[in-house]
Design an enzyme around this catalytic site. Structure first.
Site, mmCIF file in Angstrom:
data_model
loop_
_atom_site.group_PDB
_atom_site.id
_atom_site.type_symbol
_atom_site.label_atom_id
_atom_site.label_comp_id
_atom_site.label_asym_id
_atom_site.label_seq_id
_atom_site.Cartn_x
_atom_site.Cartn_y
_atom_site.Cartn_z
ATOM 1 N N ASP A 13 -9.509 31.960 -30.734
ATOM 2 C CA ASP A 13 -10.190 30.743 -30.267
ATOM 3 C C ASP A 13 -11.120 31.003 -29.082
ATOM 4 O OD1 ASP A 13 -8.370 29.561 -32.084
ATOM 5 O OD2 ASP A 13 -6.926 29.200 -30.484
ATOM 6 N N GLU B 88 -10.790 21.783 -37.641
ATOM 7 C CA GLU B 88 -10.551 21.909 -36.201
ATOM 8 C C GLU B 88 -11.675 22.750 -35.596
ATOM 9 O OE1 GLU B 88 -6.771 23.745 -36.509
ATOM 10 O OE2 GLU B 88 -7.576 25.714 -37.035
#
Length: 532
Positions: free
Chosen positions: A245, A404
């Site tokens: 991420d 997401e």
């Protein structure tokens, strides 16, 4: 039992490749022997049982059965051992397989199927089977290796300069050699592991692999297969170890990466770190900047997906913890950061996890926060960067296959919103994007920015962030992928590749590489603000 199998990418689970037994369609009876490819990314296994599933003695591989390509699957059971082979290479062993095939119905089975499970609720096999072989004995590893589909397989590669193990794809008949930076690709001497009795040409001595080169493997029975072998100087991942991420930014003359610290079951990490670089290539660990245990009063676990922005000499660090979003503040991009004392976003208006924040400041100076999982949201932040008006939250629509990992960037008056598709545990995790004339839309979908390259062993590419080098129109994409080798949805690596735009402003899909990027410093601009 052995078979060459091609599993359709659309195969639903659970399913059997084959099943032999006397069970009824509910699994009751006196046992069965089966093999299944499991899910798209894992679950290749076989088993023998004397009754229903509760009696199974299983053997499984650590990886899955690839889809869309021909593979040989062989399961042997005998002398108390069950062994599973993929393309002639052992991938699983159970040394406590006490059930014998002769225990099933006294050696007689009547419910014998190819492409169908012994359980009525399971799915039918979708794909192709050929050269299906059933033996009255357990083949040895040598015998499995010399089966026709396996006799011309390159089984392994030995090369001193390998940075990670070779990526061998029997379905595509290709071998990729990820070698350490600085290796002379024109003089490589790989040693290929072959099936017994097989030969390879050219053989021995250095060869030029600066371009893909063809090798021919001849099996003991005269079968031939042509393989393509190529080498890549491997400068990725950008950060050592497992990190996911990544949020990449530039402050002053320095680049920074803020990732999720990965490698924990259930994504249960608790610490955030910062990394800095002057050239996008050489990164320095600046240590832990926020620890959920001592530094955050309202959460103790699941430190995920941070993002950061600078405003008024302060740095605002947005982060996930326990499926909530918090914000912490510091005078420096490397901390220490002080948490606000409560979640900035504790829940979503329409359900789904409140995770994956992305902060964006538009050219007018207005900050926005994007987030979401399942549902996507944006809200303009107040000038203090730590509050907003709940009535101004907008649920974003029209983002194809949104899962997401939202991220926003602006270029020449166009706003680029990207997001991740699929599940981070899937090798097909990927990134789509849309454009708009404003930070809040409406958005027009533009397709994919990023996807896997199984040929290179690059899988699970997602949760990206875009970086524009200050003072230039040079762009980069930071993202995570499965660790190489053997990574998965909780063992991911952060890497960086070049991002380019077409003349019409659309993004050219990023090509995942093993090479990553060349050094690029931030141009020195008079009056540039340096971070504290």
């Amino acid at each position: 039992m052995s078979a060459d199998v091609l599993v359709d990418p659309a195969q639903q689970t659970p399913y059997f490749l084959w099943g032999l037994g006397n069970t009824a369609r509910d699994g009751t009876g006196d046992g069965y022997l089966f093999a299944t490819g499991g899910t798209a990314s894992g679950g290749l296994r076989g088993a023998i049982a004397t009754g229903n599933w509760t009696t199974e003695q299983q053997v499984a591989s650590s990886g899955g059965l690839p889809r869309g390509v021909w593979k040989n699957v062989t399961l042997t059971v005998g002398d108390g051992v069950a062994v599973l082979y993929l393309d002639g290479v052992e991938v699983g062993r159970n040394a406590n397989a006490t059930i014998k095939p002769s225990d099933l119905g006294g050696g007689v089975t009547a419910a014998n199927y190819l492409g169908r499970s012994l359980y009525a609720s399971d799915k039918y096999f979708r794909g192709k089977l050929k050269d299906v072989r059933l033996y009255d004995r357990a083949l040895t590893g040598l015998q499995v290796a010399t089966l026709p589909a396996n006799s011309t397989t390159i089984r392994s590669v030995a090369l001193a300069s390998l940075k990670t193990p070779a990526v061998i794809d029997p379905g595509a008949s290709s071998v990729v050699l990820p070698v350490r930076p600085g290796t002379d690709l024109r003089r490589l001497a790989p040693e290929f592991g072959l099936a017994p009795g097989a030969t390879i040409a050219p053989a021995g001595g250095p060869v030029d692999l600066s371009r893909p080169r063809r090798f021919t493997v001849t099996g003991a029975g005269g079968e031939r297969r042509v393989w393509t072998v190529e080498a890549h100087e491997t400068r990725s991942p950008a950060l050592p170890g497992y990190h996911a991420d990544p949020n990449i930014v530039a402050f002053g003359d320095t680049y920074y990466l803020y990732p999720t610290t990965d490698g924990f079951d259930g994504w249960s990490g608790t610490k955030f770190s910062a990394w800095s670089s002057k050239d996008l290539v050489h990164w320095t660990d600046r240590g832990v900047i926020l620890d959920l245990g001592p530094d955050v009063s309202w959460a103790d676990k699941n430190a995920w997906a941070p993002t950061i922005a600078q405003r008024g000499g302060k740095y605002y660090f947005y982060f996930c913890a326990e499926a909530k979003i918090g914000v912490a503040v510091s005078d420096s991009p490397t901390g220490p950061f002080v948490d606000s004392g409560k979640p900035l976003i504790a829940r979503n208006p329409d359900g789904g996890q409140a995770i994956d924040p992305a902060v964006f400041v538009d050219p007018t100076g207005q900050p926005y926060l994007y987030w979401g999982n399942g549902n996507a949201y944006v809200v303009p932040l107040n000038d203090d960067m730590v509050s907003f008006a709940p009535a101004k939250i907008t649920r974003l629509s029209g983002l194809d296959d949104f899962r997401e990992g939202l991220f926003m960037a602006e270029r020449n008056g166009t706003y680029y919103l990207s997001w991740s598709i699929d599940d981070t545990r899937s090798e097909d995790y990927r990134v789509g994007y849309a454009t708009a004339a404003s930070p809040t839309g409406p958005f027009t979908n533009r397709g994919l920015i990023l996807g896997k390259d199984a040929h290179l062993g690059v899988l699970g590419t997602g949760h990206s962030s875009m970086l524009r080098v200050p003072g230039t129109d040079d762009w980069y994409l930071a993202y995570h992928r499965f660790g190489i080798p053997g990574g998965d949805g909780t063992h991911r690596e952060t890497t960086i590749d070049k991002l380019t735009f077409r003349r019409d402003g659309t993004i050219v899909p990023v090509t995942p590489t093993l090479e990553s990027v060349r050094p690029q410093r931030i141009p020195q601009c008079r009056g540039a603000v340096r971070p504290g």
